[in-house]
Design a protein around this motif. Structure first.
Motif, short mmCIF file in Angstrom:
data_model
loop_
_atom_site.label_atom_id
_atom_site.label_comp_id
_atom_site.label_asym_id
_atom_site.label_seq_id
_atom_site.Cartn_x
_atom_site.Cartn_y
_atom_site.Cartn_z
N VAL A 188 -127.41 -3.29 -78.81
CA VAL A 188 -128.70 -3.75 -78.32
C VAL A 188 -128.92 -3.10 -76.96
CG1 VAL A 188 -130.04 -5.73 -77.52
CG2 VAL A 188 -128.61 -5.93 -79.57
N ASP A 189 -130.04 -2.42 -76.80
CA ASP A 189 -130.39 -1.82 -75.51
C ASP A 189 -131.31 -2.78 -74.78
OD1 ASP A 189 -131.36 -0.28 -73.37
OD2 ASP A 189 -131.12 1.57 -74.50
N LYS A 190 -130.86 -3.25 -73.62
CA LYS A 190 -131.62 -4.27 -72.89
C LYS A 190 -133.00 -3.77 -72.47
CE LYS A 190 -129.30 -3.09 -68.52
NZ LYS A 190 -128.39 -3.59 -67.46
N ARG A 191 -133.18 -2.46 -72.43
CA ARG A 191 -134.47 -1.91 -72.03
C ARG A 191 -135.52 -2.02 -73.13
NH1 ARG A 191 -132.28 3.91 -70.38
NH2 ARG A 191 -131.41 3.57 -72.47
N ASP A 192 -135.11 -2.36 -74.36
CA ASP A 192 -136.04 -2.37 -75.49
C ASP A 192 -136.85 -3.65 -75.60
OD1 ASP A 192 -135.24 0.15 -76.15
OD2 ASP A 192 -133.83 -0.49 -77.71
N GLY A 193 -136.45 -4.71 -74.88
CA GLY A 193 -137.21 -5.94 -74.85
C GLY A 193 -137.43 -6.54 -76.23
N GLY A 247 -136.48 -4.54 -79.28
CA GLY A 247 -135.06 -4.56 -79.56
C GLY A 247 -134.64 -5.81 -80.33
N LEU A 248 -135.25 -6.94 -80.00
CA LEU A 248 -134.94 -8.18 -80.73
C LEU A 248 -135.42 -8.09 -82.17
CD1 LEU A 248 -135.83 -10.85 -78.01
CD2 LEU A 248 -133.58 -9.95 -78.61
N ARG A 249 -136.60 -7.53 -82.38
CA ARG A 249 -137.09 -7.37 -83.75
C ARG A 249 -136.19 -6.42 -84.55
NH1 ARG A 249 -142.26 -7.64 -81.05
NH2 ARG A 249 -142.29 -5.36 -80.84
N ALA A 250 -135.73 -5.35 -83.88
CA ALA A 250 -134.84 -4.40 -84.55
C ALA A 250 -133.51 -5.07 -84.92
CB ALA A 250 -134.60 -3.19 -83.66
N LEU A 251 -133.02 -5.91 -84.03
CA LEU A 251 -131.77 -6.62 -84.33
C LEU A 251 -131.95 -7.55 -85.52
CD1 LEU A 251 -128.89 -7.53 -83.70
CD2 LEU A 251 -129.83 -9.16 -82.04
N ARG A 252 -133.07 -8.26 -85.57
CA ARG A 252 -133.33 -9.16 -86.70
C ARG A 252 -133.34 -8.37 -88.02
NH1 ARG A 252 -135.74 -14.22 -86.59
NH2 ARG A 252 -136.59 -13.84 -84.51
N ARG A 253 -133.95 -7.19 -87.99
CA ARG A 253 -133.98 -6.35 -89.21
C ARG A 253 -132.57 -5.89 -89.58
NH1 ARG A 253 -138.57 -4.21 -86.58
NH2 ARG A 253 -137.36 -2.41 -85.85
N THR A 254 -131.78 -5.52 -88.58
CA THR A 254 -130.42 -5.06 -88.83
C THR A 254 -129.57 -6.16 -89.45
OG1 THR A 254 -130.53 -3.48 -86.99
CG2 THR A 254 -128.33 -4.12 -87.76
N SER A 274 -129.19 -14.73 -74.09
CA SER A 274 -129.61 -15.90 -74.86
C SER A 274 -130.79 -15.58 -75.76
CB SER A 274 -129.95 -17.06 -73.92
OG SER A 274 -128.76 -17.57 -73.32
N ALA A 275 -131.67 -14.69 -75.32
CA ALA A 275 -132.77 -14.25 -76.18
C ALA A 275 -132.21 -13.55 -77.42
CB ALA A 275 -133.70 -13.32 -75.41
N VAL A 276 -131.14 -12.79 -77.24
CA VAL A 276 -130.49 -12.16 -78.40
C VAL A 276 -129.86 -13.23 -79.28
CG1 VAL A 276 -128.64 -10.59 -79.10
CG2 VAL A 276 -130.10 -10.00 -77.15
N ALA A 277 -129.19 -14.22 -78.67
CA ALA A 277 -128.55 -15.29 -79.44
C ALA A 277 -129.56 -16.04 -80.29
CB ALA A 277 -127.83 -16.25 -78.49
#
Length: 286
Positions: free
Chosen positions: A65-70, A73-80, A99-102
């Motif tokens: 997760v790249d913190k610069r993606d905001g 990045g969270l949407r991409a993580l959900r897809r992954t 925590s936003a990632v969590a």
């Protein structure tokens, strides 16, 4: 959720995005759980830079997760993640960004820090907490996670397998093995991410000069490509009357770890390489 667990979970997710030093301290948590639960699958959600080193660990899935993606990045993580659900999430980073990632990681148990150490409202994003520990080193705080899960025997083991290219890089700079009777090498990693922690370049130069003149040590400057590290290295070289090797910005994280493994001692402020040196049993002057 009921803790400790009465049987090994099928799939555990570790969440620690940054920084290098703190991800080094997560490795014993992973190693302890791998030993206790040999059939459990492990996924580590980690920062892009930190993954360059930690992805050397075999049999672990790494998702960056790249913190610069905001939000993107969270949407991409959900897809992954693709709708999968973990048995346990170890929320090992007490920050709002983590925590936003969590929040987008589905897990039956989301284990975080106790309320006293749950900074930036981490407790809102977890449903279980480790025992209160007071003022502890980060590594001791992480140990609370394995205890909460019912694995009390903490294993201080890192053993990242290094690629041959990294080992060759280190051998070229430090031909002798550590402890073979020769004076050896002092590595200086002079900069942390916080400028207030950094020593003055003329003082690093004085230590380097003393190491060469009085102890016969080879001195190597190591560090990343950031402008502050380049400026510090240039200032140290100018101030040191003895020859020292400037490798700042010239290595990868695996190459730096291999270099530290062959060094006799590291001189550094509170920064990632100090923790990396600990991983390979090299003494640190902080």
């Amino acid at each position: 959720p009921m803790l400790p667990l009465d049987k090994p979970p099928e799939h555990v997710c570790l969440l620690r995005l940054s920084a290098i030093g703190d991800t080094c301290n997560v490795v014993p948590v992973l190693r302890t759980l791998q030993r206790a639960w040999p059939t459990t699958r492990f996924t580590w959600i980690i920062g892009r830079i930190e993954a360059r080193l930690m992805s050397l660990i075999p049999e672990v899935e790494f998702i960056t997760v790249d913190k610069r993606d905001g939000l993107a990045g969270l949407r991409a993580l959900r897809r992954t993640l693709g709708g999968r659900r973990f048995d346990v999430l170890l929320h090992l980073q007490s920050s709002l960004r983590a925590s936003a990632v969590a929040a987008v990681i589905p897990a039956r148990i989301k284990l975080g820090f106790d309320r006293e150490r749950s900074r930036e409202m981490q407790w809102l994003f977890t449903n279980a907490r480790i025992a209160t520990g007071g003022r502890e080193h980060v590594l001791d705080g992480f140990r609370g996670f394995t205890r909460a899960l019912g694995v009390p025997d903490f294993e201080l083991r890192w053993d990242l397998p290094l690629p041959e290219s990294a080992l060759a890089y280190a051998r070229a700079l430090i031909p002798e093995e550590r402890g073979d009777g020769r004076p050896g090498t002092l590595v200086i990693s002079a900069c942390s991410s916080h400028a207030a922690r950094n020593w003055l370049p003329e003082r690093y130069a004085a230590v380097a000069s003393h190491a060469v003149r009085h102890h016969g040590l080879r001195v190597i400057l190591a560090g990343g490509p950031a402008p502050i590290e380049r400026a510090m290295a240039d200032a140290i070289v100018r101030a040191c009357p003895e020859p020292i090797r400037d490798q700042v910005g010239k290595d990868t994280l695996p190459e730096l770890l291999a270099l530290l493994a062959r060094a006799r001692v590291l001189l550094a402020p509170d920064t990632g390489p100090a923790h990396m040196a600990t991983m390979v049993g090299t003494q640190v002057i902080g």
